[in-house]
Scaffold this motif. Structure first.
Motif, short mmCIF file in Angstrom:
data_model
loop_
_atom_site.label_atom_id
_atom_site.label_comp_id
_atom_site.label_asym_id
_atom_site.label_seq_id
_atom_site.Cartn_x
_atom_site.Cartn_y
_atom_site.Cartn_z
N GLU A 147 16.23 -60.76 24.35
CA GLU A 147 17.07 -61.88 24.75
C GLU A 147 16.28 -63.02 25.41
N GLY A 148 15.09 -62.73 25.89
CA GLY A 148 14.31 -63.77 26.55
C GLY A 148 13.39 -64.48 25.59
N ASP A 149 12.38 -65.16 26.15
CA ASP A 149 11.39 -65.88 25.37
C ASP A 149 10.46 -64.87 24.70
N ALA A 150 10.29 -64.98 23.38
CA ALA A 150 9.45 -64.02 22.65
C ALA A 150 8.01 -64.00 23.15
N TRP A 151 7.56 -65.09 23.75
CA TRP A 151 6.19 -65.11 24.28
C TRP A 151 6.02 -64.07 25.40
N ASP A 152 7.12 -63.74 26.07
CA ASP A 152 7.06 -62.68 27.09
C ASP A 152 6.54 -61.37 26.50
N LEU A 153 6.91 -61.09 25.25
CA LEU A 153 6.53 -59.84 24.61
C LEU A 153 5.04 -59.82 24.25
N ILE A 154 4.48 -61.00 24.02
CA ILE A 154 3.05 -61.09 23.74
C ILE A 154 2.27 -60.90 25.04
N GLU A 178 -1.89 -54.01 8.24
CA GLU A 178 -0.99 -53.23 7.39
C GLU A 178 -0.91 -51.76 7.79
N MET A 179 -1.82 -51.32 8.69
CA MET A 179 -1.86 -49.91 9.04
C MET A 179 -2.14 -49.70 10.52
N ASP A 180 -1.76 -50.70 11.34
CA ASP A 180 -1.85 -50.52 12.78
C ASP A 180 -0.62 -51.15 13.44
N ASN A 181 -0.51 -50.99 14.74
CA ASN A 181 0.70 -51.47 15.41
C ASN A 181 0.46 -52.71 16.27
N GLY A 182 -0.64 -53.41 16.00
CA GLY A 182 -0.99 -54.57 16.81
C GLY A 182 -0.97 -55.86 16.03
N GLY A 183 -1.15 -56.96 16.74
CA GLY A 183 -1.21 -58.27 16.13
C GLY A 183 -1.75 -59.28 17.12
N VAL A 184 -1.88 -60.52 16.66
CA VAL A 184 -2.37 -61.61 17.50
C VAL A 184 -1.51 -62.83 17.23
N ILE A 185 -1.04 -63.49 18.28
CA ILE A 185 -0.20 -64.67 18.17
C ILE A 185 -0.79 -65.80 19.02
N THR A 186 -0.69 -67.02 18.50
CA THR A 186 -1.23 -68.20 19.17
C THR A 186 -0.11 -69.05 19.76
N LYS A 193 -4.42 -67.49 22.63
CA LYS A 193 -4.32 -66.64 21.45
C LYS A 193 -4.50 -65.21 21.94
N LEU A 194 -3.42 -64.43 21.92
CA LEU A 194 -3.42 -63.14 22.59
C LEU A 194 -3.03 -62.02 21.64
N GLY A 195 -3.65 -60.88 21.86
CA GLY A 195 -3.29 -59.69 21.12
C GLY A 195 -2.13 -58.96 21.78
N PHE A 196 -1.37 -58.24 20.97
CA PHE A 196 -0.26 -57.44 21.48
C PHE A 196 -0.13 -56.21 20.58
N GLY A 197 0.58 -55.22 21.06
CA GLY A 197 0.78 -54.03 20.24
C GLY A 197 1.81 -53.10 20.84
N HIS A 198 2.45 -52.34 19.96
CA HIS A 198 3.44 -51.37 20.41
C HIS A 198 3.69 -50.39 19.26
N PRO A 199 3.88 -49.10 19.55
CA PRO A 199 4.11 -48.12 18.48
C PRO A 199 5.26 -48.48 17.54
N LEU A 200 6.28 -49.18 18.05
CA LEU A 200 7.42 -49.54 17.22
C LEU A 200 7.07 -50.56 16.14
N LEU A 201 5.90 -51.16 16.24
CA LEU A 201 5.51 -52.22 15.31
C LEU A 201 4.62 -51.73 14.17
N LEU A 202 4.39 -50.45 14.09
CA LEU A 202 3.62 -49.90 12.98
C LEU A 202 4.41 -50.04 11.69
N PRO A 203 3.83 -50.66 10.64
CA PRO A 203 4.56 -50.78 9.38
C PRO A 203 5.01 -49.43 8.83
N LYS A 204 6.22 -49.39 8.28
CA LYS A 204 6.74 -48.17 7.69
C LYS A 204 6.09 -47.87 6.35
N VAL A 205 5.95 -48.91 5.53
CA VAL A 205 5.37 -48.79 4.19
C VAL A 205 4.46 -49.99 3.96
#
Length: 420
Positions: A147-154, A178-186, A193-205
């Motif tokens: 519900e908040g600013d998505a940048w909070d999640l980064i 494609e095979m990890d649970n992290g990413g980088v957003i600017t 430009k910061l990295g973030f990650g969470h197990p819920l973000l691992l691609p399913k397929v």
């Protein structure tokens, strides 16, 4: 394989002439070091690898729902026909689209995608593209339920409590997203430009069809290969000794060294594209970092470069990596660098370990240059006006105090200056 010797400034190390090379294996072990840390290892992404594997995707997507957000980048998938193929595969789904995701994905695209997901009650995200598209889609997946600013999640990924499922069709071998649970957003407004990650973000397929990378131009293929190598090197040079992941890392590095030049020169060479694609995934899915501490060094420094100058990530890494290597070469690291030189570059061990180590660093720089990558910041019209602020951010957000060799702001500025 012959490369010209580089002529960089030297950091903490010493540089001498290289010797002819042939295969040797060298493993240094120091007394009193813990061999491996405890670890958990589980990669839950279903990989569909090979020609025509996209055909299986629609059936798997139905497990997650029928309302799909299709994400992609600048439109290359439309030029190659992949877009039309995907749309046909999704003819039984209700599809919403977010195109134009940037090479260094921005928080604004995350905002836009999350809004679509909420308003259209999206069930699953299908990211078609390279790491930038997939990284952005991961952030969207989490932001859709926040519900908040998505940048909070980064800034604080621990706030992620729920995320939409993500599936991918990979079109560029580089980030391994494609095979990890992290990413980088600017965030261009804050120059972060910061990295973030969470197990819920691992691609399913994830669909890995090497044919979908045939259209990648030579410069992007080269930059992607540098990114792959950097992911491996970030965890290879570590304080903990772990023979199994290190031998895997050496094999993956040698695979890039063998196949990247082929892919650059022969873009439709299936073997080369396939080997790079699988290496990209294995480089950062956790297998190379099992039992190690793995605080990264070059990525935090490069994130500042691309945050301020929006340069290609792999190019920045290629410029930084050999300079970082020279800067941290000292009595504590020379054994590991000599091991790298012998096991990856087939350098004949010299009596002086520094000579062996520097030969490996020379080979690294020469190889990256041979791919056609710019090897100085000057070539990219980057000066030192922002170095102090960039270094401060790199240390603050990148954990460089805990790196393989801890780096201060002054150290980072010195490495940036070596790259000019």
């Amino acid at each position: 394989m012959t490369f010209e010797k580089g002529n960089d400034k030297i950091g903490m190390g010493r540089q001498k002439e290289k010797k002819p090379v042939y295969f040797r294996m060298l493993i240094f072990r120091k007394e009193g070091k813990i061999a491996m840390e405890n670890f958990n290892f589980c990669v839950g992404t279903n990989i569909l690898f090979g020609k025509g594997k996209e055909e299986q995707l629609s059936e798997l997507l139905k497990k997650y729902g029928t309302r799909v957000l299709l994400t992609y980048g600048g439109g290359s998938i439309k030029r190659t026909g992949l877009y039309d193929k995907v749309k046909k595969l999704l003819e039984d789904f209700e599809v919403f689209e977010l195109g134009g995701i940037e090479p260094n994905p921005r928080i604004d695209s995350v905002y836009e995608g999350a809004t679509i997901c909420r308003e259209e009650d999206v069930d699953v995200i299908l990211a078609v593209g390279g790491g930038s598209t997939i990284d952005c889609s991961k952030a969207i997946a989490a932001a859709a339920y926040y519900e908040g600013d998505a940048w909070d999640l980064i800034l604080d990924p621990s706030k992620i409590e729920k995320a939409l499922p993500i599936c991918t069709i990979l079109t560029l071998s580089a980030t391994g997203s494609e095979m990890d649970n992290g990413g980088v957003i600017t965030n261009l407004r804050t120059k972060e430009k910061l990295g973030f990650g969470h197990p819920l973000l691992l691609p399913k397929v994830s669909v890995l069809n090497p044919e979908n990378t045939f259209s990648v131009p030579a410069n992007q293929t080269a930059a992607g290969s540098a990114d792959i190598m950097s992911h491996i090197l970030e965890v290879y040079f570590d304080r903990k000794q772990a023979a199994v992941p290190d031998r895997i890392s050496e094999g993956l590095l040698k695979t890039v060294i063998q196949y990247a030049p082929i892919a650059v020169k022969e873009p439709d060479n299936y073997e080369a594209r396939a080997e790079l694609m699988w290496t990209s995934s294995l480089a950062i899915n956790g297998i190379c970092s099992t039992g190690k501490e793995c605080a990264w060094s070059c990525h935090p420094m490069e994130h500042e470069l691309s945050a301020y100058y929006d340069i290609t990530h792999g190019v920045g890494l290629a410029i930084l990596t050999p300079r970082w290597m020279r800067y941290i070469l000292n009595d504590d690291t020379v054994d590991k660098f000599a091991e790298y030189a012998v096991n990856v570059w087939n350098v004949v061990p010299a009596e002086d370990k520094y000579e062996t180590a520097n030969a490996g660093i020379d080979a690294t720089e020469a190889f990256l240059k041979s791919l056609g990558i710019p090897m100085t910041l000057t070539e990219l019209n980057i000066g030192e006006e922002h170095f102090a602020r960039m270094a401060e951010h790199a240390v603050e957000f990148g954990g460089l105090n805990d790196a393989y060799v801890p780096l201060s702001r002054e150290d980072v500025v010195n490495i940036y200056k070596m790259c000019l």
